[in-house]
Motif scaffolding. Structure first.
Motif, mmCIF file in Angstrom:
data_model
loop_
_atom_site.group_PDB
_atom_site.id
_atom_site.type_symbol
_atom_site.label_atom_id
_atom_site.label_comp_id
_atom_site.label_asym_id
_atom_site.label_seq_id
_atom_site.Cartn_x
_atom_site.Cartn_y
_atom_site.Cartn_z
ATOM 1 N N SER A 31 19.663 6.851 -5.254
ATOM 2 C CA SER A 31 19.567 5.786 -6.247
ATOM 3 C C SER A 31 19.346 6.325 -7.656
ATOM 4 O O SER A 31 19.726 5.689 -8.636
ATOM 5 N N GLY A 32 18.734 7.482 -7.790
ATOM 6 C CA GLY A 32 18.474 8.035 -9.113
ATOM 7 C C GLY A 32 19.583 8.894 -9.664
ATOM 8 O O GLY A 32 19.460 9.425 -10.776
ATOM 9 N N ASP A 33 20.664 9.044 -8.927
ATOM 10 C CA ASP A 33 21.766 9.893 -9.370
ATOM 11 C C ASP A 33 22.644 9.097 -10.325
ATOM 12 O O ASP A 33 23.402 8.215 -9.911
ATOM 13 N N ARG A 34 22.558 9.381 -11.617
ATOM 14 C CA ARG A 34 23.319 8.653 -12.628
ATOM 15 C C ARG A 34 24.424 9.508 -13.241
ATOM 16 O O ARG A 34 25.026 9.107 -14.237
ATOM 17 N N VAL A 35 24.650 10.694 -12.696
ATOM 18 C CA VAL A 35 25.686 11.578 -13.229
ATOM 19 C C VAL A 35 26.831 11.628 -12.224
ATOM 20 O O VAL A 35 26.636 12.002 -11.062
ATOM 21 N N LYS A 36 28.010 11.235 -12.652
ATOM 22 C CA LYS A 36 29.177 11.241 -11.774
ATOM 23 C C LYS A 36 30.299 12.015 -12.435
ATOM 24 O O LYS A 36 30.799 11.638 -13.496
ATOM 25 N N THR A 37 30.681 13.116 -11.811
ATOM 26 C CA THR A 37 31.828 13.904 -12.261
ATOM 27 C C THR A 37 32.653 14.260 -11.044
ATOM 28 O O THR A 37 32.185 14.177 -9.898
ATOM 29 N N ASP A 38 33.891 14.679 -11.274
ATOM 30 C CA ASP A 38 34.758 15.058 -10.162
ATOM 31 C C ASP A 38 34.183 16.254 -9.405
ATOM 32 O O ASP A 38 34.264 16.331 -8.171
ATOM 33 N N ALA A 39 33.608 17.196 -10.119
ATOM 34 C CA ALA A 39 33.054 18.383 -9.467
ATOM 35 C C ALA A 39 31.865 18.007 -8.567
ATOM 36 O O ALA A 39 31.755 18.479 -7.434
ATOM 37 N N ARG A 40 30.968 17.156 -9.076
ATOM 38 C CA ARG A 40 29.816 16.740 -8.260
ATOM 39 C C ARG A 40 30.270 15.916 -7.057
ATOM 40 O O ARG A 40 29.711 16.042 -5.965
ATOM 41 N N ASP A 41 31.283 15.066 -7.256
ATOM 42 C CA ASP A 41 31.805 14.289 -6.129
ATOM 43 C C ASP A 41 32.399 15.200 -5.065
ATOM 44 O O ASP A 41 32.249 14.957 -3.866
ATOM 45 N N ALA A 42 33.102 16.247 -5.485
ATOM 46 C CA ALA A 42 33.705 17.168 -4.521
ATOM 47 C C ALA A 42 32.636 17.887 -3.713
ATOM 48 O O ALA A 42 32.762 18.045 -2.494
ATOM 49 N N VAL A 43 31.581 18.335 -4.377
ATOM 50 C CA VAL A 43 30.486 18.998 -3.663
ATOM 51 C C VAL A 43 29.802 18.023 -2.711
ATOM 52 O O VAL A 43 29.457 18.364 -1.573
ATOM 53 N N HIS A 44 29.609 16.799 -3.182
ATOM 54 C CA HIS A 44 28.974 15.783 -2.335
ATOM 55 C C HIS A 44 29.809 15.503 -1.087
ATOM 56 O O HIS A 44 29.287 15.409 0.031
ATOM 57 N N LEU A 45 31.115 15.408 -1.247
ATOM 58 C CA LEU A 45 32.005 15.187 -0.106
ATOM 59 C C LEU A 45 31.965 16.364 0.862
ATOM 60 O O LEU A 45 31.988 16.186 2.084
ATOM 61 N N ALA A 46 31.943 17.574 0.318
ATOM 62 C CA ALA A 46 31.907 18.752 1.179
ATOM 63 C C ALA A 46 30.623 18.799 1.999
ATOM 64 O O ALA A 46 30.642 19.166 3.182
ATOM 65 N N ARG A 47 29.515 18.446 1.396
ATOM 66 C CA ARG A 47 28.247 18.429 2.145
ATOM 67 C C ARG A 47 28.265 17.369 3.236
ATOM 68 O O ARG A 47 27.804 17.606 4.361
#
Length: 307
Positions: A31-47
């Motif tokens: 809920s506190g994650d307010r930063v959205k970038t393609d790189a962070r999304d890719a890492v999140h998907l990989a995890r």
């Protein structure tokens, strides 16, 4: 998996998919994650992929999407026809004109509308409104007939033809219903006989805690079109089960194993109806339970190998 490899893997999943699968968009995020970038999304998907927390969904082909367009156009036409008929009947009802000759929207009812009901309207304006509503109902019915013909033609020649023929071994599943189920669900192998009911929203909602268990109405999630088709088909299993000419004609198009499986399903679902009636279960509640089990029987026929 390293950070660089995981990012590359996540980008592949997010953009291109893998083996005709796409990533579910309902991914958990703090809920506190307010930063959205393609790189962070890719890492999140990989995890999430490493934790096996990604639910794949089937990507329809162009032909499947085209068939869905046709089926949904027919569903829209059905709703348009119902509304046009309601407007016409309520216009007559406001003037005290009620049909008492049996079922509505039959040949006899159509003759009554043209020869008796229309003549009872004295006002020219009301008569014009009646003519407009009657013309709209006829035009919509004609449009529905053209769509039905197109669906029957496509169901006999398309990639869905084997599934439609096997589904037709069940009572209440005509060519139109079977084709709609086939194209709306698509890849039946994503489910099991126990999970397909929840996919179409036919399982009860539940609010349980501790030793108490409280179940409510059905969830009504997923594809509402498929849910309506299953509920309508389930009513056919209430009557005594006899194998008539219509069923025999459908069985002639299906493999022997599908015919046997369909006969087992028809007998089972009718027996369930009998038990519900003996227990004085409300028919609407019983029918939803039958529809939920019918979904499982449809799944077993859809994933069956023709060979």
């Amino acid at each position: 998996m390293g950070r660089k490899d995981g990012r590359h893997r996540g980008e592949q999943l997010a953009v291109h998919g893998e083996n005709q699968l796409a990533v579910d968009t309902k991914l958990q995020r703090p809920s506190g994650d307010r930063v959205k970038t393609d790189a962070r999304d890719a890492v999140h998907l990989a995890r999430l992929l490493r934790l096996d927390e990604i639910t794949p969904v089937a990507v329809p082909t162009i032909s499947q999407e085209s068939a869905r367009d046709l089926v949904r156009a027919r569903e829209d036409c059905r709703g348009d026809l119902m509304r046009a008929r309601h407007r016409l009947s309520k216009l007559l009802l406001r003037h005290g004109i009620v049909y008492e000759g049996g079922d509505a929207w039959t040949g006899a009812h159509d003759a009554w509308l043209r020869k008796e009901a229309a003549l009872q309207l004295g006002s020219t304006a009301t008569r014009t409104a009646f003519d407009s509503g009657y013309e709209a109902a006829l035009a919509t019915k004609s449009r529905r007939g053209r769509l039905d013909s197109a669906i029957e033609e496509l169901a006999a020649e398309s990639e869905f033809a084997p599934v439609v023929r096997r589904l037709g071994c069940l009572r209440g599943v005509s060519t139109l219903t079977g084709f709609a189920l086939a194209v709306e669900i698509g890849d039946w192998h994503r489910f099991t006989g126990a999970t397909i009911g929840s996919f179409v929203g036919l399982t009860p909602s539940e609010h349980s805690s501790g030793s108490s268990r409280a179940q409510g109405p059905i969830a009504k999630t997923g594809n509402s079109h498929v849910r309506r088709l299953l509920v309508e088909a389930a009513w056919h299993h209430r009557a005594r089960y006899t194998v008539g000419k219509t069923m025999l004609d459908r069985w002639d198009l299906a493999p022997a194993a599908a015919r046997v499986r369909g006969d087992e399903g028809n007998r089972r679902l009718h027996a369930r109806w009998v038990k519900f009636l003996e227990r004085r279960k409300r028919p609407t509640v019983a029918n939803v339970a039958i529809a939920r089990e019918l979904a499982g029987w449809c799944w077993s026929l859809a994933v069956m190998d023709d060979d």
